[in-house]
Design an enzyme around this catalytic site. Structure first.
Site, PDB file in Angstrom:
ATOM      1  N   LYS A  19       0.796  -1.195   0.010  1.00  0.00           N
ATOM      2  CA  LYS A  19       0.041   0.049  -0.193  1.00  0.00           C
ATOM      3  C   LYS A  19       0.845   1.229  -0.017  1.00  0.00           C
ATOM      4  O   LYS A  19       0.609   2.213  -0.764  1.00  0.00           O
ATOM      5  CB  LYS A  19      -1.155   0.005   1.242  1.00  0.00           C
ATOM      6  N   GLN A  67      -5.193  -1.421   9.810  1.00  0.00           N
ATOM      7  CA  GLN A  67      -5.041  -2.518   9.092  1.00  0.00           C
ATOM      8  C   GLN A  67      -5.725  -3.640   9.801  1.00  0.00           C
ATOM      9  O   GLN A  67      -5.444  -3.772  11.176  1.00  0.00           O
ATOM     10  CB  GLN A  67      -3.544  -2.907   8.671  1.00  0.00           C
ATOM     11  N   ASP A  81     -11.558   3.093   3.504  1.00  0.00           N
ATOM     12  CA  ASP A  81     -12.029   1.398   3.821  1.00  0.00           C
ATOM     13  C   ASP A  81     -13.415   1.553   3.440  1.00  0.00           C
ATOM     14  O   ASP A  81     -13.833   0.314   3.242  1.00  0.00           O
ATOM     15  CB  ASP A  81     -11.400   0.909   5.088  1.00  0.00           C
TER      16      ASP A  81
HETATM   17  N1  GUN Z   1      -7.167  -6.630   6.155  1.00  0.00           N
HETATM   18  C1  GUN Z   1      -7.257  -7.253   4.853  1.00  0.00           C
HETATM   19  N2  GUN Z   1      -7.689  -6.705   3.887  1.00  0.00           N
HETATM   20  C2  GUN Z   1      -8.206  -5.337   4.525  1.00  0.00           C
HETATM   21  C3  GUN Z   1      -8.705  -4.208   3.973  1.00  0.00           C
HETATM   22  O1  GUN Z   1      -9.056  -4.261   2.733  1.00  0.00           O
HETATM   23  N3  GUN Z   1      -8.828  -3.144   4.729  1.00  0.00           N
HETATM   24  C4  GUN Z   1      -8.125  -3.175   6.160  1.00  0.00           C
HETATM   25  N4  GUN Z   1      -8.185  -2.127   7.001  1.00  0.00           N
HETATM   26  N5  GUN Z   1      -7.478  -4.163   6.611  1.00  0.00           N
HETATM   27  C5  GUN Z   1      -7.561  -5.411   5.742  1.00  0.00           C
END
Ligand code: GUN
Length: 296
Positions: free
Chosen positions: A53, A97, A120
């Site tokens: 990311k 996350q 998100d």
């Molecule tokens: N963990 C796995 N996929 C995601 C996601 O799309 N967003 C977040 N915040 N955590 C994750």
């Protein structure tokens, strides 16, 4: 293999180019969008995602702000960090996350994020906005899945869609997006009776269950579009002892003989998720300045 393979890598690359153009426009007006990513603990898969990311955030010209906290961080400390990021004018998007360590209440943390920065799309305010068709930020994986669907079928109105999986992150928002596209939507799950028969009704079949290769070829209606959201690591003795490989929730090779179009794993939905996270960050950065997103 009869089905068209939907190339998520290529679609994601195209989206990132458009995002980079939008970011350059905002930057020229004096604002570089910023995405804050918070990682608590040392979960190896999460570390890989967070690195990826951060790299892609910088590649499209945005500012990446990373906060890595110890696994034992108290919930109150994480909530205080979220508050600071909410108030920080340099931060347009906040992502905490998941999964979080067991002693932290994920729902409480998600609800602490300013909905305008919730890239998100997990905050109940954004979930409600999606359900009521009143804008808001949309969860990245369903948003990316919809974009992939539209590359092979721009108008989805009237189609039968079956979403297998009812998570807040994928299944439920995916169903809402498909309703907004005027599909007839069924959400199936672990308690659904005769799941293969339900799946066979689908013109659009979305698999988001987290079970490797659960969806078999005889679950797929001939010509259906199959979106495989799963990313599962399985042992692959054919590659050598102890080797693993990634597979989706669909038995891709067999299903591709029946489907009209299908997303591969890897290289399907996966690359779209981060691209949509960046798209949401640009959208949030524009909205916070009263601008329309250039991605609409
Ligand atoms: N963990 C796995 N996929 C995601 C996601 O799309 N967003 C977040 N915040 N955590 C994750």
């Amino acid at each position: 293999m009869a089905a068209t393979l939907i190339d998520g890598k290529a679609v994601a690359a195209g989206l990132r180019l458009r995002i980079a153009e939008g970011v350059a426009g905002l930057a020229a007006a004096g604002h570089v969008p910023g995405l804050a990513v918070v990682l608590v603990g040392e979960d190896p898969a999460s570390q890989v995602y967070v690195r990826s990311k951060a790299r892609q955030t910088v590649e499209v010209g945005m500012r990446s702000i990373e906060h890595r906290l110890d696994a034992a961080t108290p919930e109150a400390e994480l909530l205080a960090l979220v508050c600071r990021l909410n108030d920080d004018p340099q931060v347009d998007g906040i992502l905490v996350q998941l999964p979080l360590p067991a002693h932290i209440d994920s729902a409480r943390v998600i609800e602490a994020i300013d909905p305008a920065k919730d890239v998100d799309g997990f905050h109940p305010m954004n979930a409600g906005r999606l359900a009521t068709g009143t804008g808001g930020l949309v969860p990245c994986t369903p948003l990316g899945s919809l974009m992939l669907l539209k590359t092979v079928r721009p108008d989805l109105a009237g189609l039968e869609a079956v979403v297998v999986g009812r998570s807040n992150i994928v299944g439920k928002p995916m169903a809402q997006l498909l309703i907004a596209e005027s599909c007839t939507v069924t959400v199936a799950h672990s308690r659904t009776r005769d799941l293969p028969a339900v799946a066979r009704r689908a013109d659009i079949l979305v698999a988001a269950v987290g079970r490797p290769q659960m969806v078999k070829a005889d679950w797929v209606k001939p010509g259906a579009i199959v979106i495989d959201v799963g990313i599962n690591r399985i042992l692959a003795p054919e590659l050598g002892e102890g080797k693993t490989r990634l597979v989706g929730d669909v038995d891709t090779e067999a299903a591709a003989a029946v489907a009209g179009a299908i997303t591969p794993v890897p290289g399907g939905v996966g690359p779209m998720t981060i691209a949509c996270l960046l798209a949401n960050t640009l959208t949030a950065a524009c909205a916070r300045r009263g601008l329309r997103t250039p991605l609409a």
